[in-house]
Design a protein around this motif. Structure first.
Motif, PDB file in Angstrom:
ATOM      1  N   LEU A 115       0.835  -1.197   0.000  1.00 51.62           N
ATOM      2  CA  LEU A 115       0.000   0.000   0.000  1.00 51.62           C
ATOM      3  C   LEU A 115       0.867   1.243   0.000  1.00 51.62           C
ATOM      4  CD1 LEU A 115      -2.686   1.576   0.429  1.00 51.62           C
ATOM      5  CD2 LEU A 115      -2.390   1.165   2.892  1.00 51.62           C
ATOM      6  N   GLY A 116       0.557   2.177  -0.896  1.00 50.73           N
ATOM      7  CA  GLY A 116       1.200   3.477  -0.914  1.00 50.73           C
ATOM      8  C   GLY A 116       0.154   4.554  -1.116  1.00 50.73           C
ATOM      9  N   VAL A 117       0.557   5.814  -1.078  1.00 51.13           N
ATOM     10  CA  VAL A 117      -0.380   6.920  -1.257  1.00 51.13           C
ATOM     11  C   VAL A 117       0.088   7.805  -2.406  1.00 51.13           C
ATOM     12  CG1 VAL A 117      -1.162   6.959   1.132  1.00 51.13           C
ATOM     13  CG2 VAL A 117       0.830   8.307   0.482  1.00 51.13           C
ATOM     14  N   GLY A 118      -0.884   8.484  -3.038  1.00 58.60           N
ATOM     15  CA  GLY A 118      -0.562   9.367  -4.148  1.00 58.60           C
ATOM     16  C   GLY A 118      -1.547  10.512  -4.249  1.00 58.60           C
ATOM     17  N   SER A 119      -1.162  11.552  -4.953  1.00 63.57           N
ATOM     18  CA  SER A 119      -2.020  12.726  -5.131  1.00 63.57           C
ATOM     19  C   SER A 119      -2.909  12.598  -6.358  1.00 63.57           C
ATOM     20  CB  SER A 119      -1.163  13.985  -5.269  1.00 63.57           C
ATOM     21  OG  SER A 119      -0.411  13.929  -6.472  1.00 63.57           O
ATOM     22  N   ASP A 120      -2.516  11.761  -7.328  1.00 62.90           N
ATOM     23  CA  ASP A 120      -3.189  11.624  -8.619  1.00 62.90           C
ATOM     24  C   ASP A 120      -3.050  12.888  -9.472  1.00 62.90           C
ATOM     25  OD1 ASP A 120      -4.555  10.155 -10.566  1.00 62.90           O
ATOM     26  OD2 ASP A 120      -6.476  10.981  -9.990  1.00 62.90           O
ATOM     27  N   VAL A 121      -2.171  13.783  -9.083  1.00 68.92           N
ATOM     28  CA  VAL A 121      -1.831  14.992  -9.848  1.00 68.92           C
ATOM     29  C   VAL A 121      -3.082  15.726 -10.307  1.00 68.92           C
ATOM     30  CG1 VAL A 121      -0.360  15.911 -11.663  1.00 68.92           C
ATOM     31  CG2 VAL A 121       0.241  13.756 -10.602  1.00 68.92           C
ATOM     32  N   GLY A 122      -3.525  15.490 -11.545  1.00 65.48           N
ATOM     33  CA  GLY A 122      -4.631  16.264 -12.107  1.00 65.48           C
ATOM     34  C   GLY A 122      -5.957  16.029 -11.415  1.00 65.48           C
ATOM     35  N   HIS A 126      -4.737  18.423  -4.196  1.00 63.42           N
ATOM     36  CA  HIS A 126      -3.474  18.872  -3.624  1.00 63.42           C
ATOM     37  C   HIS A 126      -2.335  17.995  -4.140  1.00 63.42           C
ATOM     38  CE1 HIS A 126      -5.662  21.308  -0.658  1.00 63.42           C
ATOM     39  NE2 HIS A 126      -6.439  20.259  -0.465  1.00 63.42           N
ATOM     40  N   LEU A 127      -1.159  18.591  -4.228  1.00 63.86           N
ATOM     41  CA  LEU A 127       0.051  17.821  -4.516  1.00 63.86           C
ATOM     42  C   LEU A 127       0.844  17.546  -3.250  1.00 63.86           C
ATOM     43  CD1 LEU A 127       1.314  19.559  -7.799  1.00 63.86           C
ATOM     44  CD2 LEU A 127       0.152  17.360  -7.567  1.00 63.86           C
ATOM     45  N   CYS A 128       0.554  18.273  -2.174  1.00 63.81           N
ATOM     46  CA  CYS A 128       1.284  18.119  -0.918  1.00 63.81           C
ATOM     47  C   CYS A 128       0.883  16.809  -0.237  1.00 63.81           C
ATOM     48  CB  CYS A 128       1.015  19.300   0.001  1.00 63.81           C
ATOM     49  SG  CYS A 128       1.884  19.205   1.588  1.00 63.81           S
ATOM     50  N   THR A 129       1.877  16.021   0.158  1.00 64.10           N
ATOM     51  CA  THR A 129       1.602  14.731   0.780  1.00 64.10           C
ATOM     52  C   THR A 129       0.867  14.876   2.103  1.00 64.10           C
ATOM     53  OG1 THR A 129       3.552  13.768  -0.274  1.00 64.10           O
ATOM     54  CG2 THR A 129       2.673  12.590   1.614  1.00 64.10           C
ATOM     55  N   LEU A 130       1.084  15.962   2.830  1.00 64.57           N
ATOM     56  CA  LEU A 130       0.358  16.166   4.080  1.00 64.57           C
ATOM     57  C   LEU A 130      -1.148  16.183   3.834  1.00 64.57           C
ATOM     58  CD1 LEU A 130       2.570  18.901   5.784  1.00 64.57           C
ATOM     59  CD2 LEU A 130       2.429  16.469   6.383  1.00 64.57           C
ATOM     60  N   GLY A 135      -6.478  13.240   3.735  1.00 67.99           N
ATOM     61  CA  GLY A 135      -7.539  12.584   2.980  1.00 67.99           C
ATOM     62  C   GLY A 135      -7.606  11.099   3.273  1.00 67.99           C
ATOM     63  N   MET A 136      -6.458  10.474   3.472  1.00 67.08           N
ATOM     64  CA  MET A 136      -6.415   9.055   3.814  1.00 67.08           C
ATOM     65  C   MET A 136      -7.148   8.799   5.126  1.00 67.08           C
ATOM     66  SD  MET A 136      -2.969   6.783   4.455  1.00 67.08           S
ATOM     67  CE  MET A 136      -3.022   5.006   4.706  1.00 67.08           C
ATOM     68  N   TYR A 137      -6.936   9.666   6.098  1.00 62.97           N
ATOM     69  CA  TYR A 137      -7.625   9.541   7.386  1.00 62.97           C
ATOM     70  C   TYR A 137      -9.133   9.682   7.211  1.00 62.97           C
ATOM     71  CZ  TYR A 137      -9.147  10.599  12.138  1.00 62.97           C
ATOM     72  OH  TYR A 137      -9.804  10.583  13.335  1.00 62.97           O
ATOM     73  N   GLY A 297      -2.422  20.652   8.199  1.00 58.12           N
ATOM     74  CA  GLY A 297      -1.202  21.179   7.602  1.00 58.12           C
ATOM     75  C   GLY A 297      -1.276  21.247   6.086  1.00 58.12           C
ATOM     76  N   GLY A 298      -0.194  21.735   5.500  1.00 57.87           N
ATOM     77  CA  GLY A 298      -0.127  21.864   4.044  1.00 57.87           C
ATOM     78  C   GLY A 298       1.222  22.386   3.622  1.00 57.87           C
ATOM     79  N   VAL A 299       1.294  23.023   2.464  1.00 58.48           N
ATOM     80  CA  VAL A 299       2.580  23.455   1.910  1.00 58.48           C
ATOM     81  C   VAL A 299       3.274  24.472   2.806  1.00 58.48           C
ATOM     82  CG1 VAL A 299       1.966  22.942  -0.474  1.00 58.48           C
ATOM     83  CG2 VAL A 299       1.369  25.170   0.493  1.00 58.48           C
ATOM     84  N   ASP A 300       2.524  25.253   3.585  1.00 59.32           N
ATOM     85  CA  ASP A 300       3.160  26.220   4.484  1.00 59.32           C
ATOM     86  C   ASP A 300       3.992  25.537   5.558  1.00 59.32           C
ATOM     87  OD1 ASP A 300       2.108  28.379   3.147  1.00 59.32           O
ATOM     88  OD2 ASP A 300       0.365  28.601   4.470  1.00 59.32           O
TER      89      ASP A 300
END
Length: 355
Positions: A115-122, A126-130, A135-137, A297-300
């Motif tokens: 199992l891994g996680v991804g943003s799916d880009v388009g 969000h692109l930020c893993t945080l 979203g996973m939660y 959290g996020g990009v900041d």
């Protein structure tokens, strides 16, 4: 290509939506008759699942096949994923935005699938893993509650409706080619209702077969930050057979590092400073801080990034201040109300500074 380059990674979609599952089935099997294959092909066995189609063509390879989304899978599909060593890429923000469905984290872990996680880009927001871990939660929480009590018993639809911009042919630039029974439909008219429906044409009993994930026990896990961050780092490195290179701080590993700043935004600062820190439970203090980062959290909150040990980014807008880590926290044995008042006043002052 997969056979020619066995070490190459292969990534594709898998069971993102019910319509996608049905289209994949129709491409290669229609009542057991292969579709879209060379005339001399022996034919695809009937009733294969979407995942089994990939396996039939040799595209489920250990630590090399990354199956994006992997939402609507049966128990036997999860068993096959684990047996072949393919990787499920969970893309929660994309799935939520598109309404694709709820990924079954518990289903993957129960069968010991990678199992891994991804943003799916388009597709993701969000692109930020945080944000992805947040979203996973949320997806796991919904799967643990809503699906438990309201698991849909509906069936695969008898037709598929596809939205289209109705492209026009070069020789007729004002005509839309998305309607066979309306050959004179204009592009302007088509764009008002550019949804075309195609009958599945399946005969009984296939037409009323249950959805692949019907009857699969829903997710039973609450996502602890340890599991979330592991899925984004060490767990993904192991799944991709790169554990000796990335996902760890062990000597000799590639130093691809993200430095997180829990004080990078007013919201994370406020929440971080109210977390009780005690010398007796330092790990809980760490996990609570990491949980705050993945939820609000996020990009900041990205303080800096390093690629192969070289600094590539430093957040000059919200620089990491190590002195922040020791302010506005309760002592291990707080007195009431003095210590609580002191911490509250400290938080107010820090919030004024952050704003």
């Amino acid at each position: 290509l997969s056979k020619k380059y066995p070490d190459a990674y292969f990534m594709t979609h898998l069971a993102e939506t019910y319509n996608e599952i049905q289209v994949a089935s129709l491409l290669y099997q229609h009542d057991g008759v292969p579709q879209g294959l060379p005339d001399d092909h022996a034919g695809v066995p009937p009733s294969l699942t979407y995942l089994e189609l990939y396996d039939y063509f040799g595209l489920l390879r250990k630590n090399r096949s990354v199956m994006g989304h992997s939402i609507h899978l049966s128990e036997s599909d999860w068993e096959l994923m684990a047996e072949r060593g393919a990787i499920a890429a969970h893309c929660p923000t994309s799935n939520n935005f598109l309404g694709s469905g709820l990924f079954n984290v518990g289903g993957a872990i129960r069968k010991n699938a990678y199992l891994g996680v991804g943003s799916d880009v388009g597709g993701g927001r969000h692109l930020c893993t945080l944000n992805t871990l947040g979203g996973m939660y949320e997806v796991a929480q919904l799967g643990n509650t809503w699906l438990t009590e309201l698991q849909p018993q509906s069936i695969i639809p008898e037709e598929i409706c596809v939205s289209s911009y109705c492209p026009s042919p070069k020789d007729s630039p004002y005509q839309a080619v998305c309607s066979e029974d309306q050959p004179n439909l204009t592009v302007k008219e088509a764009n008002r209702n550019a949804t075309m429906c195609y009958p599945m044409g399946l005969k009984e009993p296939q037409q009323n077969r249950p959805r692949p994930d019907f009857g699969v026990p829903p997710n039973n896990l609450h996502i602890h930050p340890a599991l979330a961050y592991y899925s984004a780092t060490r767990g993904s490195a192991i799944a991709l057979d790169l554990a000796d290179q990335i996902g760890t701080f062990e000597p000799g590993s590639i130093a691809d590092i993200v430095v997180l700043n829990p004080f990078g935004s007013p919201e994370t600062s406020r929440r971080t400073r109210v977390i009780e820190r005690t010398s007796a439970d330092a790990m809980k203090y760490l996990w609570d801080r990491l949980f705050v980062l993945m939820i609000v959290g996020g990009v900041d909150n990205i303080g800096a990034t390093y690629i192969a040990g070289h600094p590539k980014y430093v957040n000059s807008k919200n620089p990491l201040n190590l002195e922040d880590a020791t302010t506005c926290v309760l002592p291990s044995d707080p007195s009431f109300p003095e210590d609580y008042v002191r911490v509250a006043e400290c938080i107010d002052q820090e919030n004024d500074r952050d704003m």
